[in-house]
Write a protein that holds these residues in place. Structure first.
Motif, PDB file in Angstrom:
ATOM      1  N   TRP A 216       9.531   8.207   6.609  1.00  0.00           N
ATOM      2  CA  TRP A 216       9.174   9.504   4.787  1.00  0.00           C
ATOM      3  C   TRP A 216       9.961   9.219   3.562  1.00  0.00           C
ATOM      4  CZ3 TRP A 216       4.443  11.939   4.548  1.00  0.00           C
ATOM      5  CH2 TRP A 216       5.015  12.498   3.416  1.00  0.00           C
ATOM      6  N   LYS A 217       9.180   7.890   2.687  1.00  0.00           N
ATOM      7  CA  LYS A 217       9.889   7.527   1.664  1.00  0.00           C
ATOM      8  C   LYS A 217       8.536   6.542   0.888  1.00  0.00           C
ATOM      9  CE  LYS A 217      12.759   3.801   3.539  1.00  0.00           C
ATOM     10  NZ  LYS A 217      14.283   3.657   4.081  1.00  0.00           N
TER      11      LYS A 217
ATOM     12  N   TYR B 260       5.380   4.187   6.755  1.00  0.00           N
ATOM     13  CA  TYR B 260       5.528   4.625   5.551  1.00  0.00           C
ATOM     14  C   TYR B 260       4.359   5.574   4.653  1.00  0.00           C
ATOM     15  CZ  TYR B 260       9.501   0.955   4.692  1.00  0.00           C
ATOM     16  OH  TYR B 260      10.387   0.502   5.396  1.00  0.00           O
ATOM     17  N   PRO B 261       3.964   6.434   4.770  1.00  0.00           N
ATOM     18  CA  PRO B 261       3.171   7.305   3.369  1.00  0.00           C
ATOM     19  C   PRO B 261       2.975   6.372   2.033  1.00  0.00           C
ATOM     20  CG  PRO B 261       5.956   8.332   3.214  1.00  0.00           C
ATOM     21  CD  PRO B 261       5.759   7.300   4.055  1.00  0.00           C
TER      22      PRO B 261
ATOM     23  N   GLY C  63      -2.389   5.545   3.891  1.00  0.00           N
ATOM     24  CA  GLY C  63      -2.566   7.204   2.766  1.00  0.00           C
ATOM     25  C   GLY C  63      -2.383   8.504   2.901  1.00  0.00           C
ATOM     26  N   VAL C  64      -1.962   8.743   1.859  1.00  0.00           N
ATOM     27  CA  VAL C  64      -1.011  10.526   2.476  1.00  0.00           C
ATOM     28  C   VAL C  64      -2.868  11.128   1.820  1.00  0.00           C
ATOM     29  CG1 VAL C  64       0.071  12.388   2.043  1.00  0.00           C
ATOM     30  CG2 VAL C  64       0.840  10.553   2.627  1.00  0.00           C
ATOM     31  N   ASP C  65      -3.467  12.174   2.865  1.00  0.00           N
ATOM     32  CA  ASP C  65      -4.882  12.712   2.616  1.00  0.00           C
ATOM     33  C   ASP C  65      -4.725  14.422   3.043  1.00  0.00           C
ATOM     34  OD1 ASP C  65      -7.482  13.693   2.046  1.00  0.00           O
ATOM     35  OD2 ASP C  65      -7.805  11.357   2.080  1.00  0.00           O
ATOM     36  N   GLU C  66      -5.378  15.244   1.626  1.00  0.00           N
ATOM     37  CA  GLU C  66      -4.950  16.890   2.334  1.00  0.00           C
ATOM     38  C   GLU C  66      -6.300  17.566   2.927  1.00  0.00           C
ATOM     39  OE1 GLU C  66      -7.236  18.531  -0.954  1.00  0.00           O
ATOM     40  OE2 GLU C  66      -6.139  17.433  -2.376  1.00  0.00           O
ATOM     41  N   ASP C  67      -7.299  16.465   3.282  1.00  0.00           N
ATOM     42  CA  ASP C  67      -8.273  16.586   4.572  1.00  0.00           C
ATOM     43  C   ASP C  67      -7.761  15.687   6.004  1.00  0.00           C
ATOM     44  OD1 ASP C  67     -10.272  15.386   6.239  1.00  0.00           O
ATOM     45  OD2 ASP C  67     -11.832  15.640   4.827  1.00  0.00           O
ATOM     46  N   LEU C  68      -7.547  16.819   6.946  1.00  0.00           N
ATOM     47  CA  LEU C  68      -6.016  16.866   7.841  1.00  0.00           C
ATOM     48  C   LEU C  68      -7.410  15.503   8.545  1.00  0.00           C
ATOM     49  CD1 LEU C  68      -3.966  16.708   9.610  1.00  0.00           C
ATOM     50  CD2 LEU C  68      -4.879  19.017  10.441  1.00  0.00           C
TER      51      LEU C  68
ATOM     52  N   GLY D 272      -7.374  10.162  10.790  1.00  0.00           N
ATOM     53  CA  GLY D 272      -7.435   8.833  10.894  1.00  0.00           C
ATOM     54  C   GLY D 272      -7.569   8.095  10.462  1.00  0.00           C
ATOM     55  N   GLY D 273      -6.456   8.056   9.017  1.00  0.00           N
ATOM     56  CA  GLY D 273      -6.284   6.315   8.076  1.00  0.00           C
ATOM     57  C   GLY D 273      -5.039   6.496   9.013  1.00  0.00           C
ATOM     58  N   VAL D 274      -3.958   7.423   9.503  1.00  0.00           N
ATOM     59  CA  VAL D 274      -3.076   7.160  10.675  1.00  0.00           C
ATOM     60  C   VAL D 274      -3.508   5.598  12.121  1.00  0.00           C
ATOM     61  CG1 VAL D 274      -0.880   7.240  12.097  1.00  0.00           C
ATOM     62  CG2 VAL D 274      -1.866   8.835  10.448  1.00  0.00           C
TER      63      VAL D 274
END
Length: 405
Positions: free
Chosen positions: A326-327, A358-359, A383-388, A393-395
């Motif tokens: 996480w960096k 990484y995020p 990609g960090v997305d506020e939509d859970l 899905g991105g992970v």
């Protein structure tokens, strides 16, 4: 309403910092200094202030709340990062929103402390509505009729004058037992700390029978055996444990009590990636923190290899090791020590591929690298997305692409 001081990981809050006319004062700092003395790693003490560490969450201090949020890119939108944090906590099970009593959280502000308080109130209301469990207990007191066992020494001591009374030990079947005493103590704490008018804690407190005070510790919770009757209490006890064991009242001056609900962001990121993959990549066996003995000393001492995530394909047995960080990665080249660690994992676990995760920004790929033995090391930025749903899905999409490349 309490004033919220919001900051990001590794940012500093100093004396005189102000939000809506409310300042971070000396008595707030003193309360945190006393709390720091309990060995908490949640923040560091600096000159005239505190500095956030890798822990995120909320710290309630008297009339203010310090909110520490994660941050993995240049976006400074507190609302966005608050949603990201709460979404990640929901994914790893920190919010058990699938239970019938807490399936629909209604608090709109979505502050972490409010959500935990509301979950707890919903759990307690659910238990009261379905009926609180009774248990047998032994009680000693004066009675007007002789029932149970007469405690002769205490009877003579207490009833020399009142000849009509009997001091007896007898069995009682009621709701006054340790589990309810814990829940009542946590309910009183929520009533004391809650400042959200949308949450009617008073009504819940009145509906719960009054209990004797109980001093709680880790051992108190560890000794509780959840049988079939007490199984519905599990979620309420989980939240009560979190609240009571992280609450430190100021016994010297009063009014500077501290409640900290903080989470290690590195551990949260690792768990979030692991659970996201376990739910979606069903063609792989996916384990977290798999230990394998690496070295044994001649006389004593052992060392283990323990990667964050180990994946093995169910059909072709392809092995892939993932390590989460996480960096914000500053360039296309990871830290050399991280690459050396991944090379060791590839050799020791006989993995065909390894990757650092990484995020970061949506759609950014930091590339793939190969060592001389043709083992591939990926550097994946999620990609960090506020939509859970999109975040999870991105992970899964990024890791699946890497596995198939």
């Amino acid at each position: 309403m309490q004033t919220i001081f919001s900051l990001y990981e590794h940012q500093t809050l100093r004396l005189g910092n102000e939000v809506n006319g409310v300042k971070f004062t000396q008595h707030h700092l003193e309360a945190l200094e006393n709390y720091y003395g309990n060995g908490t790693p949640y923040f560091a003490l600096v000159n005239k202030g505190i500095k956030a560490t890798e822990y995120v969450g909320v710290i309630n201090v008297d009339d203010i709340v310090i909110e520490v949020l994660p941050k993995a890119d240049k976006d400074n939108n507190f609302d966005r990062w608050r949603k990201v944090l709460i979404g990640m906590l929901k994914t790893v099970g920190a919010f058990r929103v699938s239970s019938p009593s807490s399936a629909d959280l209604s608090i709109k502000r979505n502050y972490l402390l409010d959500l935990y308080f509301e979950m707890y109130i919903k759990e307690i209301n659910y238990l009261v509505r379905t009926g609180l469990v009774k248990k047998y207990r032994t009680s000693e007191n004066n009675q007007k009729a002789l029932k149970g066992k007469l405690m002769m020494s205490k009877h003579l001591q207490k009833n020399i004058i009142h000849k009509e009374r009997f001091y007896v030990s007898h069995t009682v079947y009621d709701q006054q037992h340790e589990v309810h005493q814990i829940l009542y103590k946590a309910l009183q704490l929520v009533y004391q700390l809650n400042n959200n008018p949308a949450l009617n804690v008073r009504a819940t407190l009145f509906s719960f029978p009054e209990m004797k005070d109980l001093k709680v510790s880790h051992d108190t919770f560890d000794k509780i055996a959840l049988n079939r009757k007490l199984k519905p209490y599990e979620k309420a006890l989980d939240i009560a444990r979190l609240l009571l064991l992280n609450y430190h009242p100021d016994l010297t001056k009063g009014g500077n009590d501290v409640l900290a609900l903080m989470f290690d962001m590195n551990a949260l990121w690792e768990r979030f990636v692991l659970i996201s993959l376990q739910r979606k990549l069903t063609d792989y066996k996916i384990k977290g923190q798999t230990s394998k003995l690496f070295w044994v000393g001649k006389d004593r001492g052992r060392s283990y290899m323990r990667p964050d995530i180990l994946m093995e394909h169910k059909e072709n047995n392809q092995k892939i090791v993932l390590d989460t960080k996480w960096k914000h990665i500053q360039s296309n080249t990871p830290n050399p020590s991280d690459l050396r660690q991944m090379f060791a994992y590839s050799q020791f676990f006989d993995a065909e591929k390894v990757a650092l995760i990484y995020p970061g920004l949506l759609g950014v790929n930091k590339g793939h690298y190969k060592w001389e033995n043709d083992v591939e090391c990926g550097v994946l930025q999620i990609g960090v997305d506020e939509d859970l749903g999109k975040f999870v899905g991105g992970v899964v999409e990024r890791v699946r692409e890497f596995c198939l490349s």
